[in-house]
Design an enzyme around this catalytic site. Structure first.
Site, PDB file in Angstrom:
ATOM      1  CB  SER A 114      -0.911   0.014   1.237  1.00  0.00           C
ATOM      2  OG  SER A 114      -1.431   1.322   1.415  1.00  0.00           O
ATOM      3  CG  ASP A 149      -6.432   3.320  -7.758  1.00  0.00           C
ATOM      4  OD1 ASP A 149      -6.822   2.601  -6.819  1.00  0.00           O
ATOM      5  OD2 ASP A 149      -5.763   4.356  -7.589  1.00  0.00           O
TER       6      ASP A 149
HETATM    7  C1  S3P Z   1      -2.909   5.864  -3.577  1.00  0.00           C
HETATM    8  C2  S3P Z   1      -2.610   4.562  -3.277  1.00  0.00           C
HETATM    9  C3  S3P Z   1      -3.505   3.437  -3.567  1.00  0.00           C
HETATM   10  C4  S3P Z   1      -4.611   3.829  -4.540  1.00  0.00           C
HETATM   11  C5  S3P Z   1      -5.231   5.154  -4.210  1.00  0.00           C
HETATM   12  C6  S3P Z   1      -4.176   6.242  -4.235  1.00  0.00           C
HETATM   13  C7  S3P Z   1      -1.941   6.920  -3.238  1.00  0.00           C
HETATM   14  O1  S3P Z   1      -4.127   3.029  -2.365  1.00  0.00           O
HETATM   15  O2  S3P Z   1      -5.620   2.827  -4.561  1.00  0.00           O
HETATM   16  O3  S3P Z   1      -6.248   5.483  -5.132  1.00  0.00           O
HETATM   17  O4  S3P Z   1      -2.088   8.049  -3.748  1.00  0.00           O
HETATM   18  O5  S3P Z   1      -1.010   6.631  -2.472  1.00  0.00           O
HETATM   19  P1  S3P Z   1      -3.482   1.895  -1.416  1.00  0.00           P
HETATM   20  O6  S3P Z   1      -2.251   2.437  -0.822  1.00  0.00           O
HETATM   21  O7  S3P Z   1      -4.541   1.639  -0.379  1.00  0.00           O
HETATM   22  O8  S3P Z   1      -3.251   0.708  -2.301  1.00  0.00           O
END
Ligand code: S3P
Length: 432
Positions: free
Chosen positions: A167, A315
């Site tokens: 993440s 995403d």
């Molecule tokens: C993001 C990380 C992702 C993504 C989100 C934006 C970011 O989430 O799904 O739309 O800007 O760091 P996760 O870290 O939960 O995977």
């Protein structure tokens, strides 16, 4: 009132367009710009509800920010210059705002409360509050680990943390807290995730060191204001990339799209499915790689999506599922349980929607099995998830009847002019 999209079937796509600015980079430009010394100017900023929530949060904490058609000027207050807001920070639908701000707020010398809409209020926050607590943060969540969050600023200690999930939001929250911590904070990721935080920190002259899957920074430095050109968001481009693949006789170009290697799973996956996609004019802009993307109609075939592509396309699965529905044969996705905790449960909501329009799609605990087939019309509930609404919009290009998508207002969180651009390139969409 709830917004509805009505999309008449068919159409072919033509033209050249630029989709709005990258959401992840736009959020980070406000955050780092606010904490820098000096004035940061951002062009191509995404004026969507999510990134405007971040912008408003920093204004509420005393930062002067002015905005004029995607050009944003931020008078940085330095790492220790934020002031307590006199009301809770309302972050709408934006998980990125809440999770990244958690890291930043943990090390302030004041308290803050952060709230969100119905969707955000159900999203898991322990993935950030657990590691931040190890650093000494004082954070209260609702009983089940969801928002609202009450953060009482504290002095922080550096940690070495192995991320249990891939993440970028959690990685970024820890690194941003690390700016305020005593010592060297290191985060190890199980698989590469978007690295915009690391790149942008380097652009603000803050040293970040990557060694394999581990990223480290020392607390106590300074950020120097920078100018940032935000590329177009590949996550928004994704809908038009898939649209041009599946619609007949189509050919479009998308200008100035961010193609950071940690974001291009959509291109890799579609190319494996047989898509005709090419990139030109690749160059570096503010530390990020951009290119023009050209897409032509193609005959797609089903694949087993390689698990290592999942975090790189996290995403884009709503759009990829539509590509799979239009492909010949079976597409199998595994290792994507994270999709269940996005703005909606994207596995269940997409499988239900695909079934509604006549596609055989089976939700599994961590993915989906989709048999390509003939798309019919139907009424789809997007569950207030922007990417579900846009995915079923493009499905209509291959449908035999009209598709109606309900609860679409949240498209404005990431792609405010979606309907206009969709009409412009040849999608038969109207909004009600
Ligand atoms: C993001 C990380 C992702 C993504 C989100 C934006 C970011 O989430 O799904 O739309 O800007 O760091 P996760 O870290 O939960 O995977």
């Amino acid at each position: 009132m709830s917004t509805k999209f009505i999309i008449n079937p068919g159409g072919c796509l033509r033209g050249s367009l630029r989709v709005p600015g990258d959401k992840s980079i736009s959020h980070r430009s406000i955050m780092l710009g606010a904490l820098a010394e000096g004035t940061t100017v951002v062009s191509g900023f995404l004026e969507g509800e999510d990134t405007l929530a971040t912008l408003a949060a920093f204004q509420a904490m005393g930062v002067n920010i002015s905005r004029n058609y995607g050009q944003v000027s931020i008078e940085g207050v330095g790492l220790h210059g934020l002031k307590a807001a006199n009301a809770p920070l309302y972050l709408g639908n934006s998980g990125t705002s809440m999770r990244l701000l958690s890291g930043l707020m943990a090390g302030q010398n004041f308290s803050v409360e952060m709230t969100g809409d119905a969707s955000l209020s159900h999203r898991p926050m322990r993935r950030v509050t657990d590691p931040l607590s190890l650093m000494g943060a004082n954070i209260e969540t609702a009983e089940d680990g969801t928002p609202p969050l009450k953060i009482h600023g504290n002095s922080l200690q550096a940690i070495n943390y192995d991320l249990p999930v891939a993440s970028a939001q959690v990685k970024s929250a820890i690194l941003l807290a690390g700016l305020y911590a005593n010592g060297k904070t290191c985060v190890t990721e199980p698989a590469p995730t978007r690295d915009h935080t690391e790149r942008m920190l380097a652009g603000f002259a803050y040293s970040v060191v990557r060694d394999g899957n581990t990223i480290c920074l020392e607390g106590g430095g300074k950020l120097q204001a920078n100018s940032i050109d935000v590329p177009a968001d590949i996550s928004s481009a994704a809908f038009f990339i898939v649209a041009a693949c599946i619609a007949k006789d189509s050919e479009i170009s998308l200008q100035h799209v961010g193609i950071n290697a940690t974001r291009i799973g959509i291109i890799n996956i579609l190319q494996q499915m047989g898509a005709d996609i090419s990139l030109t004019n690749q160059h570096d802009v503010s530390g990020e790689l951009v290119a023009d993307i050209h897409i032509r109609s193609s005959k797609l075939h089903g694949i087993h999506i390689p698990p290592e592509q999942v975090p790189l396309a996290i995403d884009e699965f709503p759009a990829i599922f539509i590509a799979a529905a239009c492909a010949e044969g079976e597409t199998v996705l595994t290792d994507a349980a994270e999709l269940r905790v996005k703005e909606s449960d994207r596995i269940q909501v997409m499988a239900d929607g695909l079934n509604t329009i006549g596609i055989n799609a089976e939700a599994t605990p961590d993915g989906m099995i989709i048999q390509g087939g003939k798309i019919q019309g139907g009424i789809i509930n997007s569950h207030g998830d922007h990417r579900i609404a846009m995915a079923f919009t493009i499905a209509a290009l291959c449908a035999s009847e009209t598709i109606t998508v309900t609860d679409c207002a949240n498209v404005a969180t990431s792609f405010p002019n979606f309907v206009k651009l969709a009409q412009q390139v040849g999608i038969n969409i109207s909004e009600q």
